[in-house]
Design an enzyme around this catalytic site. Structure first.
Site, PDB file in Angstrom:
ATOM      1  N   LYS A  46      35.527  42.777  48.069  1.00 51.40           N
ATOM      2  CA  LYS A  46      35.345  43.476  46.791  1.00 51.40           C
ATOM      3  C   LYS A  46      36.660  44.227  46.509  1.00 51.40           C
ATOM      4  O   LYS A  46      37.305  44.734  47.438  1.00 51.40           O
ATOM      5  CB  LYS A  46      34.158  44.446  46.955  1.00 51.40           C
ATOM      6  CG  LYS A  46      33.900  45.359  45.797  1.00 51.40           C
ATOM      7  CD  LYS A  46      33.134  44.682  44.683  1.00 51.40           C
ATOM      8  CE  LYS A  46      33.085  45.581  43.447  1.00 51.40           C
ATOM      9  NZ  LYS A  46      32.787  44.841  42.217  1.00 51.40           N
ATOM     10  N   ASN A  87      27.428  41.259  34.393  1.00 48.15           N
ATOM     11  CA  ASN A  87      27.645  42.513  35.121  1.00 48.15           C
ATOM     12  C   ASN A  87      28.665  43.392  34.424  1.00 48.15           C
ATOM     13  O   ASN A  87      29.523  42.910  33.683  1.00 48.15           O
ATOM     14  CB  ASN A  87      28.086  42.218  36.572  1.00 48.15           C
ATOM     15  CG  ASN A  87      29.585  42.090  36.694  1.00 48.15           C
ATOM     16  OD1 ASN A  87      30.289  43.077  36.925  1.00 48.15           O
ATOM     17  ND2 ASN A  87      30.103  40.881  36.503  1.00 48.15           N
ATOM     18  N   ASN A 150      43.888  41.749  41.624  1.00 48.69           N
ATOM     19  CA  ASN A 150      42.899  41.693  40.548  1.00 48.69           C
ATOM     20  C   ASN A 150      43.593  42.018  39.229  1.00 48.69           C
ATOM     21  O   ASN A 150      43.799  43.179  38.898  1.00 48.69           O
ATOM     22  CB  ASN A 150      41.751  42.666  40.854  1.00 48.69           C
ATOM     23  CG  ASN A 150      40.646  42.600  39.809  1.00 48.69           C
ATOM     24  OD1 ASN A 150      40.876  42.177  38.685  1.00 48.69           O
ATOM     25  ND2 ASN A 150      39.454  43.035  40.188  1.00 48.69           N
ATOM     26  N   CYS A 153      39.759  42.105  35.931  1.00 55.58           N
ATOM     27  CA  CYS A 153      38.469  42.758  35.695  1.00 55.58           C
ATOM     28  C   CYS A 153      38.294  42.951  34.189  1.00 55.58           C
ATOM     29  O   CYS A 153      39.146  43.550  33.536  1.00 55.58           O
ATOM     30  CB  CYS A 153      38.399  44.103  36.410  1.00 55.58           C
ATOM     31  SG  CYS A 153      36.798  44.902  36.118  1.00 55.58           S
ATOM     32  N   LYS A 190      44.541  36.853  40.675  1.00 54.57           N
ATOM     33  CA  LYS A 190      43.321  36.390  39.985  1.00 54.57           C
ATOM     34  C   LYS A 190      43.432  36.747  38.511  1.00 54.57           C
ATOM     35  O   LYS A 190      43.493  37.921  38.143  1.00 54.57           O
ATOM     36  CB  LYS A 190      42.093  37.054  40.609  1.00 54.57           C
ATOM     37  CG  LYS A 190      40.765  36.549  40.052  1.00 54.57           C
ATOM     38  CD  LYS A 190      39.619  37.024  40.930  1.00 54.57           C
ATOM     39  CE  LYS A 190      38.263  36.692  40.374  1.00 54.57           C
ATOM     40  NZ  LYS A 190      37.179  37.200  41.241  1.00 54.57           N
TER      41      LYS A 190
HETATM   42  C1  LIG Z   1      28.467  42.010  40.097  1.00 54.18           C
HETATM   43  C2  LIG Z   1      29.830  41.390  40.128  1.00 54.18           C
HETATM   44  C3  LIG Z   1      30.906  42.126  40.589  1.00 54.18           C
HETATM   45  C4  LIG Z   1      32.181  41.574  40.616  1.00 54.18           C
HETATM   46  N1  LIG Z   1      33.218  42.311  41.102  1.00 54.18           N
HETATM   47  C5  LIG Z   1      34.463  41.766  41.181  1.00 54.18           C
HETATM   48  C6  LIG Z   1      35.541  42.482  41.758  1.00 54.18           C
HETATM   49  O1  LIG Z   1      35.404  43.628  42.225  1.00 54.18           O
HETATM   50  N2  LIG Z   1      36.755  41.886  41.786  1.00 54.18           N
HETATM   51  C7  LIG Z   1      36.974  40.621  41.306  1.00 54.18           C
HETATM   52  O2  LIG Z   1      38.094  40.112  41.381  1.00 54.18           O
HETATM   53  N3  LIG Z   1      35.956  39.907  40.771  1.00 54.18           N
HETATM   54  C8  LIG Z   1      34.711  40.453  40.699  1.00 54.18           C
HETATM   55  N4  LIG Z   1      33.679  39.706  40.186  1.00 54.18           N
HETATM   56  C9  LIG Z   1      33.928  38.340  39.666  1.00 54.18           C
HETATM   57  C10 LIG Z   1      33.591  37.263  40.697  1.00 54.18           C
HETATM   58  O3  LIG Z   1      34.422  37.355  41.830  1.00 54.18           O
HETATM   59  C11 LIG Z   1      33.757  35.852  40.091  1.00 54.18           C
HETATM   60  O4  LIG Z   1      35.093  35.687  39.663  1.00 54.18           O
HETATM   61  C12 LIG Z   1      32.837  35.583  38.895  1.00 54.18           C
HETATM   62  O5  LIG Z   1      31.552  36.125  39.107  1.00 54.18           O
HETATM   63  C13 LIG Z   1      32.712  34.082  38.588  1.00 54.18           C
HETATM   64  O6  LIG Z   1      32.166  33.389  39.692  1.00 54.18           O
HETATM   65  P1  LIG Z   1      30.611  32.915  39.752  1.00 54.18           P
HETATM   66  O7  LIG Z   1      30.377  32.036  38.557  1.00 54.18           O
HETATM   67  O8  LIG Z   1      30.463  32.201  41.067  1.00 54.18           O
HETATM   68  O9  LIG Z   1      29.789  34.159  39.680  1.00 54.18           O
HETATM   69  C14 LIG Z   1      32.381  40.245  40.157  1.00 54.18           C
HETATM   70  C15 LIG Z   1      31.284  39.505  39.697  1.00 54.18           C
HETATM   71  C16 LIG Z   1      30.015  40.058  39.684  1.00 54.18           C
HETATM   72  C17 LIG Z   1      28.853  39.225  39.198  1.00 54.18           C
END
Ligand SMILES: Cc1cc2nc3c(=O)[nH]c(=O)nc-3n(C[C@H](O)[C@H](O)[C@H](O)COP(=O)(O)O)c2cc1C
Length: 373
Positions: A46, A87, A150, A153, A190
């Site tokens: 995270k 989210n 990151n 976000c 990212k």
């Molecule tokens: C609840 C939640 C929290 C997230 N927190 C972060 C984060 O702290 N840093 C980050 O780079 N991506 C964060 N993401 C993005 C995910 O790493 C990912 O890029 C995104 O959900 C797309 O992938 P998925 O379709 O498998 O969910 C978060 C996603 C969700 C759903």
């Protein structure tokens, strides 16, 4: 010839190309340990930052489902088919001091497994740029195998952070460069999918010395409005803010972004994220040229860290390689990028045999004039 699921990506050796993405599945030491035990090739923590973080006074994530009636809702139970996650969670609310000993312990417990630290700071001053270096040093000193910046976000108020960096080529370059100055481990960036031409930001990351580009983070979006109450299905005191969409709904969109980048930079390294729950979905990213893939939403819905998801991914890739053994394929490098060049300009798609099409342009000089009746 035996099958080999291991990959080397940006110089880091992974037992398989399947990683847990930076998100709730990797927000704690216990989650990360469970994930590595379950068989994930690696985890991205995270996102860790230096600024105070306070999340909203309500749920941070919900799942949008489609029901047999056709209704789409976040609040009607788990019977429907998953459409997406939504989210508005911020980065880790735990400070760097909390993370440091834990990163060390995780690495000690799993020395052969890959731990990538996701980090975030601002970009508006020298102090902010120095914060990137503080974070990078602290994480690599604890044994992190790589750093993921990151730049993506989607729900940041600060204009010099998160996807606001990922939308600015100069900042993408300078932040990457600042981290590279102190990094002893590979640096991934990212990127946000929320830009006009992601190839420009990817190019800027590589100009800054980045070792890989990761995409996609979630897509900017808002929850639906309940037709009965006229309230947003997710809100605090009736108010909502833009948040991020993940899960199945974003797979085709994320593939479009990824394919633009892998075609523009076929020799560079890419990690694909967005809508992956099993190998057939991951395969899309691999055939477009990605060297690893990452999973968030599907893992959140499977015992928080995705033990069954990773089992399906590993089994799916094993079966895929067995099925294609007659082509001489035994590892990812034998089929990676095989469909990268099949995405072309619209005008390059074949028309009916007796038609002529020049991409909507007037006939160019040298072309025969259209035959007039
Ligand atoms: C609840 C939640 C929290 C997230 N927190 C972060 C984060 O702290 N840093 C980050 O780079 N991506 C964060 N993401 C993005 C995910 O790493 C990912 O890029 C995104 O959900 C797309 O992938 P998925 O379709 O498998 O969910 C978060 C996603 C969700 C759903």
């Amino acid at each position: 010839m035996s099958i080999d699921l291991s990959v080397t990506f940006t110089g880091i050796k992974f037992s398989n190309p399947f990683l847990l993405a930076s998100a709730p599945p990797t927000e704690s030491e216990s989650n990360i340990m469970r994930a590595l035990e379950a068989g994930w090739g690696g985890v991205v923590t995270k996102t860790i930052g230096l600024h105070p973080v306070v999340n909203v006074a309500g749920p941070k994530t919900k799942f949008l489902r489609q029901y047999q009636s056709g209704a789409l809702s976040m609040n009607k139970g788990r019977d429907g088919a998953l459409h997406s996650s939504w989210n508005w969670e911020l980065i880790s609310d735990k400070p760097l001091d909390w993370w440091v000993p834990r990163l060390g312990r995780i690495k000690k417990a799993f020395p052969d497994r890959v731990l990538i630290a996701s980090i975030m700071a601002g970009s508006g001053s020298d102090k902010e740029l120095a914060a990137w270096q503080t974070l990078a040093r602290a994480c690599q000193d604890q044994g992190a195998d790589g750093l993921e910046l990151n730049l993506s976000c989607p729900h940041m108020d600060r204009e010099d952070m998160g996807s606001n960096i990922g939308k600015d080529q100069k900042l993408c370059s300078s932040v990457t460069q600042v981290v590279k100055q102190v990094a002893k481990v590979p640096v991934w960036a990212k990127l946000t999918p929320s830009t006009t031409d992601i190839v420009l930001e990817a190019g800027a990351v590589f100009t800054g010395g980045g070792d890989a580009v990761v995409s996609s983070n979630t897509y900017p979006s808002v929850p639906l409005i309940d037709p009965e109450t006229l309230e947003f299905e997710m809100n605090v005191d009736g108010l909502v803010s833009s948040g991020g969409l993940g899960g199945p709904a974003i797979l085709p969109q994320s593939l479009a972004k990824m394919s633009q980048m892998t075609r523009a930079f076929p020799e560079k390294s890419f990690s694909g994220i967005g809508g992956i729950a099993d190998f057939n979905q991951a395969l899309n990213y691999l055939l477009l040229g990605c060297g690893t893939v990452q999973v968030c939403t599907a893992a959140m819905l499977d015992h928080a860290v995705g033990p069954n998801v990773v089992k399906r991914l590993v089994q799916g890739m094993t079966e895929f390689l067995e099925k294609n053994a007659h082509r001489g394929w035994r590892r990812l490098e034998d089929f990676r990028g095989l469909r990268r060049d099949r995405i072309v300009a619209h005008s390059q798609i074949r028309r009916p045999a007796d038609s002529d099409y020049q991409g909507g342009h007037e006939p160019q000089e040298g072309y025969a004039e259209p035959v007039r009746a």
